[in-house]
Design a protein around this motif. Structure first.
Motif, PDB file in Angstrom:
ATOM      1  N   ALA A  54       0.815  -1.223   0.000  1.00 33.08           N
ATOM      2  CA  ALA A  54       0.000   0.000   0.000  1.00 33.08           C
ATOM      3  C   ALA A  54       0.842   1.263   0.000  1.00 33.08           C
ATOM      4  O   ALA A  54       0.325   2.360  -0.244  1.00 33.08           O
ATOM      5  N   GLY A  55       2.146   1.166   0.295  1.00 33.94           N
ATOM      6  CA  GLY A  55       3.014   2.333   0.313  1.00 33.94           C
ATOM      7  C   GLY A  55       3.741   2.514   1.628  1.00 33.94           C
ATOM      8  O   GLY A  55       3.688   1.664   2.517  1.00 33.94           O
ATOM      9  N   ARG A  56       4.432   3.641   1.746  1.00 31.51           N
ATOM     10  CA  ARG A  56       5.171   3.951   2.966  1.00 31.51           C
ATOM     11  C   ARG A  56       4.275   4.677   3.969  1.00 31.51           C
ATOM     12  O   ARG A  56       3.338   5.368   3.595  1.00 31.51           O
ATOM     13  N   PRO A  57       4.600   4.586   5.250  1.00 31.36           N
ATOM     14  CA  PRO A  57       3.934   5.457   6.228  1.00 31.36           C
ATOM     15  C   PRO A  57       4.379   6.901   6.020  1.00 31.36           C
ATOM     16  O   PRO A  57       5.463   7.161   5.497  1.00 31.36           O
ATOM     17  N   ALA A  58       3.532   7.836   6.427  1.00 31.93           N
ATOM     18  CA  ALA A  58       3.835   9.259   6.253  1.00 31.93           C
ATOM     19  C   ALA A  58       3.744   9.988   7.580  1.00 31.93           C
ATOM     20  O   ALA A  58       2.771   9.833   8.322  1.00 31.93           O
ATOM     21  N   VAL A  59       4.757  10.798   7.856  1.00 34.14           N
ATOM     22  CA  VAL A  59       4.811  11.622   9.064  1.00 34.14           C
ATOM     23  C   VAL A  59       4.248  13.006   8.748  1.00 34.14           C
ATOM     24  O   VAL A  59       4.648  13.633   7.760  1.00 34.14           O
ATOM     25  N   VAL A  60       3.336  13.482   9.588  1.00 36.93           N
ATOM     26  CA  VAL A  60       2.843  14.853   9.498  1.00 36.93           C
ATOM     27  C   VAL A  60       3.471  15.617  10.657  1.00 36.93           C
ATOM     28  O   VAL A  60       3.305  15.258  11.821  1.00 36.93           O
ATOM     29  N   MET A  61       4.205  16.686  10.342  1.00 33.46           N
ATOM     30  CA  MET A  61       5.078  17.347  11.318  1.00 33.46           C
ATOM     31  C   MET A  61       4.726  18.820  11.454  1.00 33.46           C
ATOM     32  O   MET A  61       4.604  19.533  10.453  1.00 33.46           O
ATOM     33  N   ALA A  62       4.555  19.260  12.714  1.00 36.23           N
ATOM     34  CA  ALA A  62       4.219  20.666  12.962  1.00 36.23           C
ATOM     35  C   ALA A  62       4.994  21.218  14.150  1.00 36.23           C
ATOM     36  O   ALA A  62       5.396  20.479  15.051  1.00 36.23           O
ATOM     37  N   HIS A  63       5.150  22.543  14.162  1.00 36.53           N
ATOM     38  CA  HIS A  63       5.965  23.262  15.146  1.00 36.53           C
ATOM     39  C   HIS A  63       5.117  23.708  16.336  1.00 36.53           C
ATOM     40  O   HIS A  63       3.916  23.486  16.398  1.00 36.53           O
ATOM     41  N   GLY A  64       5.791  24.334  17.298  1.00 32.45           N
ATOM     42  CA  GLY A  64       5.141  24.830  18.503  1.00 32.45           C
ATOM     43  C   GLY A  64       4.713  26.274  18.375  1.00 32.45           C
ATOM     44  O   GLY A  64       4.463  26.771  17.267  1.00 32.45           O
ATOM     45  N   LEU A  65       4.646  26.989  19.492  1.00 32.12           N
ATOM     46  CA  LEU A  65       4.109  28.342  19.557  1.00 32.12           C
ATOM     47  C   LEU A  65       4.861  29.291  18.630  1.00 32.12           C
ATOM     48  O   LEU A  65       6.038  29.586  18.842  1.00 32.12           O
ATOM     49  N   GLY A  66       4.171  29.761  17.580  1.00 32.11           N
ATOM     50  CA  GLY A  66       4.754  30.722  16.664  1.00 32.11           C
ATOM     51  C   GLY A  66       5.829  30.172  15.754  1.00 32.11           C
ATOM     52  O   GLY A  66       6.454  30.927  15.005  1.00 32.11           O
ATOM     53  N   GLY A  67       6.065  28.865  15.793  1.00 31.23           N
ATOM     54  CA  GLY A  67       7.150  28.279  15.016  1.00 31.23           C
ATOM     55  C   GLY A  67       6.792  28.087  13.553  1.00 31.23           C
ATOM     56  O   GLY A  67       5.618  28.007  13.184  1.00 31.23           O
ATOM     57  N   THR A  68       7.813  28.012  12.721  1.00 31.92           N
ATOM     58  CA  THR A  68       7.646  27.780  11.293  1.00 31.92           C
ATOM     59  C   THR A  68       8.488  26.578  10.879  1.00 31.92           C
ATOM     60  O   THR A  68       9.464  26.228  11.536  1.00 31.92           O
ATOM     61  N   LYS A  69       8.121  25.974   9.766  1.00 37.39           N
ATOM     62  CA  LYS A  69       8.770  24.732   9.356  1.00 37.39           C
ATOM     63  C   LYS A  69      10.257  24.915   9.074  1.00 37.39           C
ATOM     64  O   LYS A  69      11.038  23.955   9.164  1.00 37.39           O
ATOM     65  N   ASP A  70      10.669  26.159   8.745  1.00 39.10           N
ATOM     66  CA  ASP A  70      12.085  26.410   8.468  1.00 39.10           C
ATOM     67  C   ASP A  70      12.887  26.736   9.732  1.00 39.10           C
ATOM     68  O   ASP A  70      14.041  27.144   9.648  1.00 39.10           O
ATOM     69  N   SER A  71      12.267  26.528  10.889  1.00 37.27           N
ATOM     70  CA  SER A  71      12.921  26.858  12.164  1.00 37.27           C
ATOM     71  C   SER A  71      13.178  25.598  12.984  1.00 37.27           C
ATOM     72  O   SER A  71      12.589  25.392  14.047  1.00 37.27           O
ATOM     73  N   GLY A  72      14.036  24.730  12.456  1.00 36.51           N
ATOM     74  CA  GLY A  72      14.488  23.570  13.211  1.00 36.51           C
ATOM     75  C   GLY A  72      13.821  22.250  12.908  1.00 36.51           C
ATOM     76  O   GLY A  72      14.254  21.216  13.428  1.00 36.51           O
ATOM     77  N   LEU A  73      12.786  22.226  12.067  1.00 36.87           N
ATOM     78  CA  LEU A  73      12.113  20.961  11.784  1.00 36.87           C
ATOM     79  C   LEU A  73      12.866  20.091  10.770  1.00 36.87           C
ATOM     80  O   LEU A  73      12.774  18.860  10.819  1.00 36.87           O
ATOM     81  N   GLU A  74      13.596  20.712   9.847  1.00 38.90           N
ATOM     82  CA  GLU A  74      14.211  19.951   8.764  1.00 38.90           C
ATOM     83  C   GLU A  74      15.164  18.854   9.252  1.00 38.90           C
ATOM     84  O   GLU A  74      15.144  17.743   8.712  1.00 38.90           O
ATOM     85  N   PRO A  75      16.024  19.094  10.255  1.00 43.35           N
ATOM     86  CA  PRO A  75      16.897  18.003  10.705  1.00 43.35           C
ATOM     87  C   PRO A  75      16.124  16.787  11.223  1.00 43.35           C
ATOM     88  O   PRO A  75      16.543  15.642  11.023  1.00 43.35           O
ATOM     89  N   PHE A  76      14.997  17.013  11.899  1.00 45.43           N
ATOM     90  CA  PHE A  76      14.158  15.885  12.304  1.00 45.43           C
ATOM     91  C   PHE A  76      13.576  15.194  11.072  1.00 45.43           C
ATOM     92  O   PHE A  76      13.581  13.964  10.963  1.00 45.43           O
ATOM     93  N   ALA A  77      13.068  15.989  10.142  1.00 45.14           N
ATOM     94  CA  ALA A  77      12.414  15.437   8.959  1.00 45.14           C
ATOM     95  C   ALA A  77      13.371  14.602   8.118  1.00 45.14           C
ATOM     96  O   ALA A  77      13.016  13.510   7.643  1.00 45.14           O
TER      97      ALA A  77
END
Length: 310
Positions: A32-55
């Motif tokens: 059926a495919g791969r599992p997919a992670v949906v990733m979001a930041h905390g208070l006032g955070g944006t995806k370009d503020s530290g999420l990429e290394p986790f992703a």
């Protein structure tokens, strides 16, 4: 290394911006495919503020990853800008889940919800009662607004709390939102003013991040209690707690973890010390990879590789 692609999806008529990090390898894939992670930041955070290394680490482990900005923040559309709506962010998260499920090569019945801080609570609410969520990762979560308020009273000066509250009341009463910095130095008026938090948060800041938030956010936190929904999460859950967290009460996270029958990992550090460049990042992301490998792998050899990867 996974190469990200820009994605946009609709949430209640608002275009939200996201990055898609394609998964590497088929160790976690089924027909059926791969599992997919949906990733979001905390208070006032944006995806370009530290999420990429986790992703990128999760993508390298074989997961598709979709990291997104809430409406009114970062590269997403929506106005007023910089206003935190708990209901709106949860709506955006659910829309991101639908977008991730529709990505090519994704198994729509194996979504992974990943959230940090404020989003660490959102993922509990988003996962509750659903059968298409295969796992939840909640990193240093804020799951109880009342507990967070008491936590703040114990660590912030009365004067700073009064200034923030007054600004919030003005914002709620007026037609035009009153804003204040998300993070400031000790003695300044901001949502977060404890020593060291300004340096920690701004060190993560990406180009779309704005140090500004609707001052009414503090008035909304009291009724924000997603930890109560943890008992309705049906899938495996990982809760990662910073034992000396000055921003998100660790005891409240522990209570939610018990309700959700979660696997719990503890780190002897503060809220931002699990982020890239900090001492406990490697341990935190390694525990995420191992947890997801155990619960999503289709064969034992993949589990063994993930267990021995770090």
């Amino acid at each position: 290394m996974s190469v990200r692609a820009d994605v946009r999806f609709d949430s209640a008529g608002v275009a939200c911006a996201a990055w898609h990090f394609p998964g590497v390898g088929d160790g976690l894939a089924t027909a059926a495919g791969r599992p997919a992670v949906v990733m979001a930041h905390g208070l006032g955070g944006t995806k370009d503020s530290g999420l990429e290394p986790f992703a990128t680490r999760l993508a390298a482990a074989g997961l598709e990853v979709l990291a997104f900005d809430y409406r009114g923040f970062g590269a997403s559309e929506g106005s007023p800008r910089q206003r935190v709506s708990m209901a709106g962010q949860l709506e955006d998260y659910r829309a991101a889940m639908a977008a991730a499920a529709a990505l090519p090569g994704v198994d729509p019945r194996r979504l992974v919800l990943w959230g940090v801080s404020l989003a660490g609570g959102h993922v509990l609410a988003a996962a509750a009662g659903r059968d298409d969520v295969a796992a939840v990762v909640s990193l240093t979560p804020l799951v109880d607004g009342l507990a967070a308020g008491r936590h703040a009273l114990a660590s912030h000066s009365p004067a700073s709390i009064v200034r923030s509250t007054v600004a919030g009341l003005h914002s709620r009463a007026g037609r035009v939102p009153v804003t204040m910095p998300i993070v400031g130095r000790l003695g300044e008026t901001a949502a977060l003013t404890l020593p060291g938090l300004y340096e920690d948060y701004t060190a993560l800041a990406g180009p779309t991040w704005v140090n500004e938030v609707d001052a009414a956010v503090g008035l909304k936190l009291g009724g924000h209690r997603p930890g109560r929904l943890a008992k309705h999460v049906r899938c495996p859950m990982l809760v990662q707690i910073a034992d000396f967290d000055r921003s998100a009460p660790p005891h409240a996270a522990a209570k939610a973890a018990v309700k959700g029958r979660a696997e719990v990992r503890h780190y002897p550090c503060d809220h931002f010390d699990v982020w890239p460049g900090k001492e406990w990042f490697e341990a935190a992301v390694a525990h995420q990879v191992r947890f997801l490998g155990r619960h999503l792998a289709t064969d034992r050899s993949t589990v063994d590789r993930n267990e021995n990867a770090f």
